[in-house]
Design a protein around this motif. Structure first.
Motif, PDB file in Angstrom:
ATOM      1  N   GLN A  69       0.828  -1.205   0.000  1.00 15.40           N
ATOM      2  CA  GLN A  69       0.000   0.000   0.000  1.00 15.40           C
ATOM      3  C   GLN A  69       0.866   1.260   0.000  1.00 15.40           C
ATOM      4  O   GLN A  69       0.533   2.251  -0.643  1.00 15.40           O
ATOM      5  CB  GLN A  69      -0.945   0.016   1.190  1.00 15.40           C
ATOM      6  N   VAL A  70       1.976   1.228   0.742  1.00 13.93           N
ATOM      7  CA  VAL A  70       2.897   2.363   0.762  1.00 13.93           C
ATOM      8  C   VAL A  70       3.463   2.584  -0.637  1.00 13.93           C
ATOM      9  O   VAL A  70       3.496   3.714  -1.144  1.00 13.93           O
ATOM     10  CB  VAL A  70       4.045   2.151   1.778  1.00 13.93           C
ATOM     11  N   MET A  71       3.898   1.511  -1.293  1.00 13.40           N
ATOM     12  CA  MET A  71       4.465   1.619  -2.635  1.00 13.40           C
ATOM     13  C   MET A  71       3.416   2.125  -3.629  1.00 13.40           C
ATOM     14  O   MET A  71       3.721   2.949  -4.486  1.00 13.40           O
ATOM     15  CB  MET A  71       5.030   0.275  -3.094  1.00 13.40           C
ATOM     16  N   GLU A  72       2.193   1.637  -3.525  1.00 13.25           N
ATOM     17  CA  GLU A  72       1.129   2.098  -4.423  1.00 13.25           C
ATOM     18  C   GLU A  72       0.838   3.581  -4.205  1.00 13.25           C
ATOM     19  O   GLU A  72       0.653   4.332  -5.158  1.00 13.25           O
ATOM     20  CB  GLU A  72      -0.133   1.263  -4.233  1.00 13.25           C
ATOM     21  N   PHE A  73       0.814   4.003  -2.938  1.00 16.64           N
ATOM     22  CA  PHE A  73       0.595   5.413  -2.623  1.00 16.64           C
ATOM     23  C   PHE A  73       1.689   6.279  -3.252  1.00 16.64           C
ATOM     24  O   PHE A  73       1.411   7.288  -3.910  1.00 16.64           O
ATOM     25  CB  PHE A  73       0.564   5.616  -1.101  1.00 16.64           C
ATOM     26  N   LEU A  74       2.952   5.882  -3.047  1.00 17.16           N
ATOM     27  CA  LEU A  74       4.075   6.647  -3.600  1.00 17.16           C
ATOM     28  C   LEU A  74       4.049   6.653  -5.124  1.00 17.16           C
ATOM     29  O   LEU A  74       4.302   7.687  -5.756  1.00 17.16           O
ATOM     30  CB  LEU A  74       5.403   6.096  -3.089  1.00 17.16           C
ATOM     31  N   HIS A  75       3.743   5.507  -5.705  1.00 16.04           N
ATOM     32  CA  HIS A  75       3.676   5.428  -7.168  1.00 16.04           C
ATOM     33  C   HIS A  75       2.628   6.394  -7.717  1.00 16.04           C
ATOM     34  O   HIS A  75       2.905   7.183  -8.627  1.00 16.04           O
ATOM     35  CB  HIS A  75       3.368   3.990  -7.599  1.00 16.04           C
ATOM     36  N   LYS A  76       1.430   6.351  -7.147  1.00 12.92           N
ATOM     37  CA  LYS A  76       0.359   7.241  -7.603  1.00 12.92           C
ATOM     38  C   LYS A  76       0.722   8.710  -7.394  1.00 12.92           C
ATOM     39  O   LYS A  76       0.461   9.557  -8.257  1.00 12.92           O
ATOM     40  CB  LYS A  76      -0.945   6.910  -6.882  1.00 12.92           C
ATOM     41  N   PHE A  78       3.768  10.113  -7.301  1.00 13.82           N
ATOM     42  CA  PHE A  78       4.802  10.581  -8.221  1.00 13.82           C
ATOM     43  C   PHE A  78       4.341  10.544  -9.679  1.00 13.82           C
ATOM     44  O   PHE A  78       4.818  11.341 -10.490  1.00 13.82           O
ATOM     45  CB  PHE A  78       6.112   9.838  -7.984  1.00 13.82           C
ATOM     46  N   VAL A  79       3.402   9.684 -10.000  1.00 12.22           N
ATOM     47  CA  VAL A  79       2.792   9.746 -11.340  1.00 12.22           C
ATOM     48  C   VAL A  79       2.057  11.075 -11.485  1.00 12.22           C
ATOM     49  O   VAL A  79       2.144  11.734 -12.529  1.00 12.22           O
ATOM     50  CB  VAL A  79       1.851   8.548 -11.585  1.00 12.22           C
ATOM     51  N   ARG A  80       1.376  11.501 -10.444  1.00 12.49           N
ATOM     52  CA  ARG A  80       0.679  12.795 -10.476  1.00 12.49           C
ATOM     53  C   ARG A  80       1.683  13.942 -10.650  1.00 12.49           C
ATOM     54  O   ARG A  80       1.444  14.888 -11.394  1.00 12.49           O
ATOM     55  CB  ARG A  80      -0.143  13.017  -9.207  1.00 12.49           C
ATOM     56  N   PHE A  81       2.819  13.876  -9.921  1.00 14.77           N
ATOM     57  CA  PHE A  81       3.859  14.893 -10.095  1.00 14.77           C
ATOM     58  C   PHE A  81       4.338  14.917 -11.542  1.00 14.77           C
ATOM     59  O   PHE A  81       4.521  15.987 -12.126  1.00 14.77           O
ATOM     60  CB  PHE A  81       5.055  14.632  -9.171  1.00 14.77           C
TER      61      PHE A  81
END
Length: 85
Positions: A69-76, A78-81
């Protein structure tokens, strides 16, 4: 489905199988590619931007949810960035 970029995923699979990590000849000629540096995988890029960020509440959140969940949160995040630039 993988949260890792394809090159990182391939290198992690190779590393687990005991096969050496290599730089492809096509990338080597341009000074690009990826290689193993100790226990981590580095990938060369011609142009990069480095973003340092302090995410409010991240430490507390990361201690209470599953690593996936942490990795998915970070991925989403930084994709937004990436979409902003």
């Amino acid at each position: 489905h993988s949260i890792f970029p394809p090159a990182v995923g391939r290198d992690l699979i190779r590393q687990q199988s005991g096969k050496p990590l290599t730089i492809s000849p096509s990338r080597r000629s341009f000074g690009l590619g990826h290689m193993s540096l100790g226990g981590s995988v580095a990938q060369m890029h011609q142009e990069v931007t480095i973003l340092f960020t302090d995410i409010v509440g991240f430490t507390a959140m990361s201690q209470t949810v599953a690593p996936q969940q942490v990795m998915e949160f970070l991925h989403k995040l930084f994709v937004r960035f990436d979409e902003l630039v």
